[in-house]
Design a protein around this motif. Structure first.
Motif, short mmCIF file in Angstrom:
data_model
loop_
_atom_site.label_atom_id
_atom_site.label_comp_id
_atom_site.label_asym_id
_atom_site.label_seq_id
_atom_site.Cartn_x
_atom_site.Cartn_y
_atom_site.Cartn_z
N ALA A 120 0.79 -1.22 0.00
CA ALA A 120 0.00 0.00 0.00
C ALA A 120 0.83 1.28 0.00
N PRO A 121 1.92 1.39 0.80
CA PRO A 121 2.67 2.65 0.81
C PRO A 121 3.28 3.01 -0.54
N ALA A 122 3.41 2.02 -1.45
CA ALA A 122 4.03 2.28 -2.74
C ALA A 122 3.02 2.67 -3.81
N TRP A 123 1.75 2.70 -3.48
CA TRP A 123 0.73 3.00 -4.48
C TRP A 123 0.92 4.42 -5.03
N THR A 154 -10.31 2.25 -2.98
CA THR A 154 -9.98 2.49 -1.58
C THR A 154 -9.15 3.76 -1.42
N ARG A 155 -8.17 3.92 -2.27
CA ARG A 155 -7.29 5.09 -2.20
C ARG A 155 -8.06 6.38 -2.42
N GLU A 156 -9.00 6.37 -3.38
CA GLU A 156 -9.75 7.57 -3.74
C GLU A 156 -11.09 7.68 -3.02
N ASN A 157 -11.40 6.72 -2.15
CA ASN A 157 -12.66 6.72 -1.39
C ASN A 157 -13.86 6.80 -2.32
N LEU A 158 -13.93 5.86 -3.27
CA LEU A 158 -15.01 5.82 -4.25
C LEU A 158 -15.82 4.54 -4.07
N CYS A 159 -17.14 4.67 -4.05
CA CYS A 159 -17.98 3.47 -4.13
C CYS A 159 -18.09 3.08 -5.61
N LEU A 160 -18.70 1.95 -5.89
CA LEU A 160 -18.71 1.45 -7.26
C LEU A 160 -19.48 2.37 -8.20
N GLN A 208 -13.75 9.30 -17.70
CA GLN A 208 -12.86 10.39 -18.12
C GLN A 208 -11.57 9.86 -18.76
N TYR A 209 -11.32 8.54 -18.62
CA TYR A 209 -10.11 7.94 -19.17
C TYR A 209 -10.46 7.12 -20.41
N ALA A 210 -11.01 7.78 -21.40
CA ALA A 210 -11.41 7.11 -22.64
C ALA A 210 -10.18 6.66 -23.42
N PHE A 211 -10.31 5.55 -24.12
CA PHE A 211 -9.17 5.01 -24.87
C PHE A 211 -8.63 6.04 -25.87
N GLY A 212 -7.29 6.09 -25.92
CA GLY A 212 -6.63 6.96 -26.87
C GLY A 212 -6.35 8.35 -26.37
N LYS A 213 -6.91 8.67 -25.20
CA LYS A 213 -6.66 9.98 -24.60
C LYS A 213 -5.77 9.76 -23.38
N ALA A 214 -6.05 10.41 -22.28
CA ALA A 214 -5.29 10.18 -21.06
C ALA A 214 -5.82 8.93 -20.37
N HIS A 215 -4.97 7.93 -20.19
CA HIS A 215 -5.35 6.71 -19.50
C HIS A 215 -4.98 6.83 -18.02
N LEU A 216 -5.69 6.07 -17.18
CA LEU A 216 -5.38 6.05 -15.75
C LEU A 216 -4.24 5.07 -15.52
N LEU A 217 -3.20 5.52 -14.81
CA LEU A 217 -2.04 4.68 -14.51
C LEU A 217 -1.94 4.47 -13.01
N PHE A 218 -1.84 3.22 -12.62
CA PHE A 218 -1.71 2.86 -11.21
C PHE A 218 -0.45 2.00 -11.06
N THR A 219 0.44 2.41 -10.16
CA THR A 219 1.68 1.67 -9.92
C THR A 219 1.71 1.17 -8.49
N ASP A 220 2.03 -0.11 -8.31
CA ASP A 220 2.06 -0.68 -6.96
C ASP A 220 3.48 -0.88 -6.43
#
Length: 294
Positions: A11-14, A212-218, A227-239
């Motif tokens: 978790a601390p590396a997220w 969990t990190r962003e405190n979002l329900c489903l 907002q992360y539509a293909f070909g534009k800005a994608h969401l990147l998550f690194t663990d």
């Protein structure tokens, strides 16, 4: 479909950010309209009932504690959900204290439970804690109710204290294994369901960690990903070990060609419909992000 190798998240590396498409090339995966309603990220609530979800059910066995009641004498879960639940119970050392109370329910079973609770507990209680038939996550096999064994567990509201020993460890480690507490007190106005500390939903990695990190329900996460539509800005998550690239593709009438990383481009990818209006792809790379955007 390729599957992503599971490894606990530190978790601390997220880290979370935005980036341009990470693969050098993308192939196309043709999905039918029915597949919009299938996958670990499908949103199920009153406005988005269960549709054509494919069931991959297995019996809860392998030595797991069970608190089966008359409503559900045979407890079953989605195969991947069950495998990750087993790993989570091992990780939190809760296998001898945490019991599985409820898993998959058919629409008819949910209808019977709803009617029974209306008679026994009244409308206010039932509407707060029991989903309408067709609108229950339990009909997907991706939801599990758990409780601390030896407490005379109630089938609808089993005891699972948020800050006590094995249940606290279960809650803390759940995102590493793809689970989120689906109904939280702060999200009741959005979900329409009262706080249920015992009800966990399998959404898969890395989605559980991001939620969990962003405190979002489903409900919120489903909208957030658009907002992360293909070909534009994608969401990147690194663990700390791998980078996950996540993007959304809107569904089209008659079927949709969904871009996925081509052969040799990634360590794996998973795809899910959202049971609403599109598809979500999560690809994983054994490298740091190579294309960033602000």
């Amino acid at each position: 479909m390729k599957s992503i190798t599971r490894k606990p998240i530190d978790a601390p590396a997220w880290t979370l950010g935005r980036g341009l498409p990470q693969a050098g090339r993308y192939a196309s995966s043709r999905l039918s309209e029915d597949e919009l309603h299938d996958g670990s990220l499908i949103l199920v609530n009153k406005a988005h009932p269960v549709a054509t979800c494919t069931l991959r059910l297995e019996d809860v066995t392998n030595g797991m504690l069970q608190a089966a009641g008359r409503e559900e004498p045979r407890i079953r879960l989605d195969a991947e959900c069950l495998a990750q639940l087993s790993a989570l119970l091992d990780a939190c050392e809760g296998g001898d204290r945490i019991a599985v109370v409820s898993g998959y329910r058919s629409k008819q079973t949910q209808r019977d439970i709803y009617a029974d609770k209306l008679r026994e507990r009244g409308r206010a209680y039932t509407e707060s804690y029991v989903a309408l038939p067709g609108a229950s996550e339990h009909q997907t096999g991706l939801a599990v109710d758990v409780g601390l064994a030896g407490r005379g567990l109630d089938y609808i509201a089993p005891s699972f204290p948020e800050d006590e020993g094995p249940s606290a460890a279960f809650r803390r480690l759940a995102p590493e294994y793809g689970f989120v507490q689906r109904y939280q007190e702060s999200k009741t106005e959005i979900t329409g369901i009262a706080c249920e500390p015992w009800h966990y939903r399998y959404v898969g990695r890395p989605h559980a960690a991001i939620m969990t990190r962003e405190n979002l329900c489903l409900e919120e996460y489903t909208s957030y990903l658009k907002q992360y539509a293909f070909g534009k800005a994608h969401l990147l998550f690194t663990d700390g070990v791998r980078t996950y690239e996540i993007y959304y593709v809107a569904a089209l009438p008659g079927g949709t060609d969904v871009p996925v990383p081509g052969a040799g481009e990634s360590a794996g990818w998973e795809l899910s419909g959202n049971n609403r209006d599109g598809y979500v792809v999560a690809a994983v790379y054994d490298k740091e992000p190579i294309r960033h955007v602000r």
